[in-house]
Every structure is written in structure tokens, then in C-alpha cells.
Design an enzyme around this catalytic site. Sequence first.
Site, PDB file in Angstrom:
ATOM      1  N   ASN A 132       8.017  -5.101  -0.576  1.00  0.00           N
ATOM      2  CA  ASN A 132       7.849  -3.966   0.317  1.00  0.00           C
ATOM      3  C   ASN A 132       6.374  -3.971   0.655  1.00  0.00           C
ATOM      4  OD1 ASN A 132       7.453  -1.547   1.621  1.00  0.00           O
ATOM      5  ND2 ASN A 132       8.832  -0.392   0.282  1.00  0.00           N
ATOM      6  N   ARG A 138      11.949   5.140  13.049  1.00  0.00           N
ATOM      7  CA  ARG A 138      10.637   5.760  12.862  1.00  0.00           C
ATOM      8  C   ARG A 138       9.764   5.537  14.098  1.00  0.00           C
ATOM      9  NH1 ARG A 138       8.642   5.513   7.354  1.00  0.00           N
ATOM     10  NH2 ARG A 138       7.095   6.926   8.220  1.00  0.00           N
ATOM     11  N   HIS A 179      12.490  -1.877   2.734  1.00  0.00           N
ATOM     12  CA  HIS A 179      11.849  -0.628   3.161  1.00  0.00           C
ATOM     13  C   HIS A 179      12.771   0.523   2.800  1.00  0.00           C
ATOM     14  CE1 HIS A 179       8.599  -2.615   5.145  1.00  0.00           C
ATOM     15  NE2 HIS A 179       9.479  -3.454   5.647  1.00  0.00           N
ATOM     16  N   ARG A 238       4.243  11.265  -1.893  1.00  0.00           N
ATOM     17  CA  ARG A 238       3.969  11.206  -0.451  1.00  0.00           C
ATOM     18  C   ARG A 238       5.245  11.352   0.364  1.00  0.00           C
ATOM     19  NH1 ARG A 238       4.312   5.186   1.732  1.00  0.00           N
ATOM     20  NH2 ARG A 238       3.538   6.003   3.702  1.00  0.00           N
ATOM     21  N   GLU A 282      12.695  -8.679   2.223  1.00  0.00           N
ATOM     22  CA  GLU A 282      11.849  -7.556   2.625  1.00  0.00           C
ATOM     23  C   GLU A 282      12.636  -6.265   2.414  1.00  0.00           C
ATOM     24  OE1 GLU A 282       9.759  -6.092   6.788  1.00  0.00           O
ATOM     25  OE2 GLU A 282      11.502  -7.415   6.887  1.00  0.00           O
ATOM     26  N   HIS A 318       3.776  -4.348   9.380  1.00  0.00           N
ATOM     27  CA  HIS A 318       3.627  -4.246  10.823  1.00  0.00           C
ATOM     28  C   HIS A 318       2.304  -4.797  11.336  1.00  0.00           C
ATOM     29  CE1 HIS A 318       6.833  -1.506   9.820  1.00  0.00           C
ATOM     30  NE2 HIS A 318       5.985  -0.790   9.102  1.00  0.00           N
ATOM     31  N   TYR A 375      10.597   9.416   2.039  1.00  0.00           N
ATOM     32  CA  TYR A 375      10.721   8.385   1.006  1.00  0.00           C
ATOM     33  C   TYR A 375      11.476   8.853  -0.242  1.00  0.00           C
ATOM     34  CZ  TYR A 375       7.272   6.182   3.972  1.00  0.00           C
ATOM     35  OH  TYR A 375       6.626   5.637   5.055  1.00  0.00           O
ATOM     36  N   PRO A 384       0.802  -1.220   0.000  1.00  0.00           N
ATOM     37  CA  PRO A 384       0.000   0.000   0.000  1.00  0.00           C
ATOM     38  C   PRO A 384       0.839   1.276   0.000  1.00  0.00           C
ATOM     39  CG  PRO A 384      -0.173  -1.128   2.115  1.00  0.00           C
ATOM     40  CD  PRO A 384       0.566  -2.035   1.195  1.00  0.00           C
ATOM     41  N   ASN A 385       0.401   2.189  -0.813  1.00  0.00           N
ATOM     42  CA  ASN A 385       0.947   3.544  -0.935  1.00  0.00           C
ATOM     43  C   ASN A 385       2.311   3.615  -1.621  1.00  0.00           C
ATOM     44  OD1 ASN A 385      -1.267   4.926   0.344  1.00  0.00           O
ATOM     45  ND2 ASN A 385      -0.542   4.021   2.257  1.00  0.00           N
ATOM     46  N   SER A 408      12.716   3.684   3.931  1.00  0.00           N
ATOM     47  CA  SER A 408      13.166   4.410   5.119  1.00  0.00           C
ATOM     48  C   SER A 408      13.717   3.417   6.147  1.00  0.00           C
ATOM     49  CB  SER A 408      12.010   5.207   5.732  1.00  0.00           C
ATOM     50  OG  SER A 408      11.043   4.333   6.291  1.00  0.00           O
ATOM     51  N   ALA A 466       2.801  -0.618   5.071  1.00  0.00           N
ATOM     52  CA  ALA A 466       2.259  -0.680   6.428  1.00  0.00           C
ATOM     53  C   ALA A 466       1.820  -2.087   6.823  1.00  0.00           C
ATOM     54  CB  ALA A 466       1.096   0.297   6.570  1.00  0.00           C
TER      55      ALA A 466
END
Length: 159
Positions: free
Chosen positions: A73, A106, A99, A17, A97, A79, A22, A9-10, A101, A76
Site C-alpha cells: 500500500n 475519490r 488500498h 486519520r 497493490e 499516484h 479508512y 506514508p500515513n 478505500s 499517496a
Amino acid sequence: MKIMVIQGPNINMLGVREVNIYGAMKMDDIHEQMKIAASQNNVELDFFQSNFEGEIIDKIQECLGTKDGIIINAGAYTHTSIAIRDAIAAVALPTIEVHISNTHRREEFRQKSLIAPVCAGSIVGFGPFGYHLALMGVIQICDQVNNIRAMQAQAQNKQ
């Protein structure tokens, strides 16, 4: 070698964004860079992006028997999704996996990955270059798996 790249997502909103977190590179630009590295390594890449958990699970399951490895990736869902974790575990393919960032720097809720324990490795905090690192990692793991299978087949033929 065939590798599936799954974006959660996103990720389709990269470059728009939270550019301060990012960066300005768009998802399609990351994919284009990955295609260049893949072609140099005789690897076929397929790309998939969804904002829906069930579609991501379906895509992971479709990799069984058709792909040699997965780069994911999960955004969200990293988590929150036990279902994505279970799908990765079920197909038992080398999975990396990624990411963009550094999730460990975070918010507290982003610091725990539910999928990391069923992945071969995690790459966090290297920006878009993390996808290149993931590609090199999954290629190496798949090569090792193929070498082990070849040695096992050779040993079986000697018996």
C-alpha cells in the site's frame, strides 16, 4: 514462502486519520490479522512502514532474492512515484497493490495508479479485508510460479 508487506506514508496513522474513509482499524491490527492467515498457509510475513519514498524503494530492492512476493500500500506515492513503480518492475516479484478505500470513487488525482501496471493485481475499496485478499492472491500467484519452475526443471532433467 516469504512475503513482504510494505506500508507507505500515513498508513501508520490508520485508526486516527480520516476514520470516515479508512475506518477505525489500526495498522498493527491489520498486521496481526494477516499473521493469523499467514500461519494457516505456512507463509512467513515481514512488515515495513515508511513515510519516505527512498526507504520504500530500498525495501522493495531488498526483497530481490529474499522474498517470494510483495504486498504494497504505497499510499499517496501510488499516484506520484515513478521511482517506486520502477523498483517494483526491477525486482520482478509478484506484487499486489492494496488500498483500503475505493480510490476510483475519490478525488481525481487518486484515481490513477502509477504502480498498478507493474503489479500482478490491485485490490481497492475492501477496507482492511483487502490485505487478506492480497495475501491470498500473492500466495496463489507464488504457488503458480513455483509449479511452473518445478515443471521446467523436470523437463530440463529429462533432456
